[in-house]
Design an enzyme around this catalytic site. Structure first.
Site, PDB file in Angstrom:
ATOM      1  N   LYS A  16     -43.770  11.531 -25.791  1.00 50.93           N
ATOM      2  CA  LYS A  16     -43.096  12.739 -25.296  1.00 50.93           C
ATOM      3  C   LYS A  16     -42.798  12.590 -23.802  1.00 50.93           C
ATOM      4  O   LYS A  16     -41.729  12.996 -23.325  1.00 50.93           O
ATOM      5  CB  LYS A  16     -43.984  13.963 -25.532  1.00 50.93           C
ATOM      6  CG  LYS A  16     -43.444  15.273 -24.933  1.00 50.93           C
ATOM      7  CD  LYS A  16     -42.217  15.760 -25.666  1.00 50.93           C
ATOM      8  CE  LYS A  16     -41.627  17.024 -25.001  1.00 50.93           C
ATOM      9  NZ  LYS A  16     -42.548  18.173 -25.004  1.00 50.93           N
ATOM     10  N   GLY A  70     -46.733  33.433 -19.705  1.00 53.33           N
ATOM     11  CA  GLY A  70     -45.649  34.197 -20.310  1.00 53.33           C
ATOM     12  C   GLY A  70     -44.298  33.542 -20.145  1.00 53.33           C
ATOM     13  O   GLY A  70     -43.264  34.220 -20.076  1.00 53.33           O
ATOM     14  N   GLY A  71     -44.283  32.207 -20.104  1.00 51.75           N
ATOM     15  CA  GLY A  71     -43.022  31.475 -20.047  1.00 51.75           C
ATOM     16  C   GLY A  71     -42.454  31.271 -21.442  1.00 51.75           C
ATOM     17  O   GLY A  71     -42.905  31.884 -22.414  1.00 51.75           O
ATOM     18  N   GLY A  94     -45.103  29.978 -23.978  1.00 57.66           N
ATOM     19  CA  GLY A  94     -46.099  31.008 -24.225  1.00 57.66           C
ATOM     20  C   GLY A  94     -45.566  32.103 -25.129  1.00 57.66           C
ATOM     21  O   GLY A  94     -46.225  32.527 -26.093  1.00 57.66           O
ATOM     22  N   ASN A 140     -35.074  14.804 -18.594  1.00 54.59           N
ATOM     23  CA  ASN A 140     -35.193  15.934 -17.660  1.00 54.59           C
ATOM     24  C   ASN A 140     -34.706  15.655 -16.240  1.00 54.59           C
ATOM     25  O   ASN A 140     -33.910  16.423 -15.689  1.00 54.59           O
ATOM     26  CB  ASN A 140     -36.636  16.439 -17.639  1.00 54.59           C
ATOM     27  CG  ASN A 140     -36.974  17.249 -18.877  1.00 54.59           C
ATOM     28  OD1 ASN A 140     -36.266  17.205 -19.875  1.00 54.59           O
ATOM     29  ND2 ASN A 140     -38.057  17.994 -18.808  1.00 54.59           N
ATOM     30  N   SER A 181     -35.592  21.862 -19.418  1.00 62.21           N
ATOM     31  CA  SER A 181     -36.422  22.796 -18.649  1.00 62.21           C
ATOM     32  C   SER A 181     -36.354  22.485 -17.161  1.00 62.21           C
ATOM     33  O   SER A 181     -36.394  23.402 -16.321  1.00 62.21           O
ATOM     34  CB  SER A 181     -37.874  22.734 -19.137  1.00 62.21           C
ATOM     35  OG  SER A 181     -38.397  21.415 -19.005  1.00 62.21           O
TER      36      SER A 181
END
Length: 299
Positions: free
Chosen positions: A179, A8-9, A12, A187, A246
């Site tokens: 990627k 549920g991030g 998601g 990042n 992120s």
């Protein structure tokens, strides 16, 4: 199709929101509180200033049989998920993780599931347990990890909705490497310097540090077309100039980062090949220290 989304991030919630336009979606969360909130309020997606509501099912834990399961959890949660997936009947599972460390886990995973690998080129930020901001529109490229028959789900997933394409490719490993290259250039530095992505090319000192990471990663991955790949990294910085990576978001919120999946994978390959990677080693160790500290805010 009946699709389960594990996690549920930000990714998601983004996948569940878009795919619910054509499919029956169930989101599996770690916390029951999040599942209850999604069931009660649906998923709120914010893109280009507009808000869209999506109705989906949600529950804590992972159960059932689906036409496709999509695993969106971060790498450091993956082993727990694999243990749970091992208890399910054989089904098709698509993994959407940053970095490439998960490939080693999947190669060693004894399972009857059909496995697929995907690369997410969208930008997304989780706003709350049921809200996600679509900060950068891209695509998801995916392919078969074990050369399974894909014709039926390939056709279904290629039925794209606006702003959310899922494109099949046999060259998923090359896409994953490129990627990874972008991730390792952007990042770690944004997290260590506490800057947004665009600052890496606006500040010459930051850009020099990014080129050092780029050179080491290209050497470790044995990638050609260096000029094209560098221009690609720069273009991502430009397109996502106002975004927080992120990894920066994780550091700001006191969470574990994906350094093992991104930098750790490269350092393992470098060690196996006898390649020195002093800058990546420094980034990795510095992030490890930062993860143990609680950062108050991002300014």
């Amino acid at each position: 199709m009946n699709i389960g989304i594990v996690g549920g991030g930000a990714i998601g919630l983004l996948c569940a929101s878009y795919l619910s336009q054509h499919h029956d979606i169930t989101v599996f969360t770690r916390r029951n509180e999040q599942a209850e909130e999604i069931r009660a309020s649906g998923i709120k997606r914010i893109v280009k200033g507009e808000t869209v509501q999506a109705a989906v099912h949600a529950q804590a834990g992972i159960t059932g049989v689906f036409d496709l399961l999509i695993v969106t959890v971060k790498y450091h949660h993956l082993q727990d998920v694999l243990d749970k997936l091992s208890t399910l009947p054989p089904q098709r599972i698509l993994f959407l993780q940053n970095g490439m460390a998960h490939l080693l886990d999947l190669e060693n995973w004894k399972t009857d599931h059909s496995l697929y690998i995907g690369v997410v080129e969208h930008g997304a930020m989780k706003v709350s347990d049921h809200e996600v901001s679509h900060t950068g529109i891209g695509v998801i490229k995916w392919g078969a990890f074990h050369h399974e028959e894909t014709a039926d789900i390939k056709n279904v997933l290629n039925e794209s909705v606006s702003h959310f394409q899922m494109i099949y490719t046999d060259e998923w490993k090359r896409v994953l490497e490129e990627k990874l290259l972008v991730n390792v250039c952007i990042n770690p530095l944004t997290a260590l310097l506490h800057v947004k992505n665009g600052e890496l090319i606006a500040n010459p000192s930051y850009e020099h540090m990014m080129t050092c990471a780029f050179e080491e990663a290209v050497s470790i991955l044995s990638l050609s077309e260096k000029e094209r790949l560098w221009l690609h990294v720069v273009s991502i910085c430009e397109k996502t100039a106002d975004n927080q990576s992120s990894m920066l978001q994780d550091i700001v919120k006191g969470r574990q980062t994906e350094r093992k999946a991104i930098i750790g994978y490269l350092l393992k390959k470098a060690q196996a090949q006898g390649i020195a990677a002093p800058h990546l080693t420094f980034f990795h160790r510095s992030l490890e220290v930062l993860e143990k500290k609680q950062t108050k805010s991002f300014e």
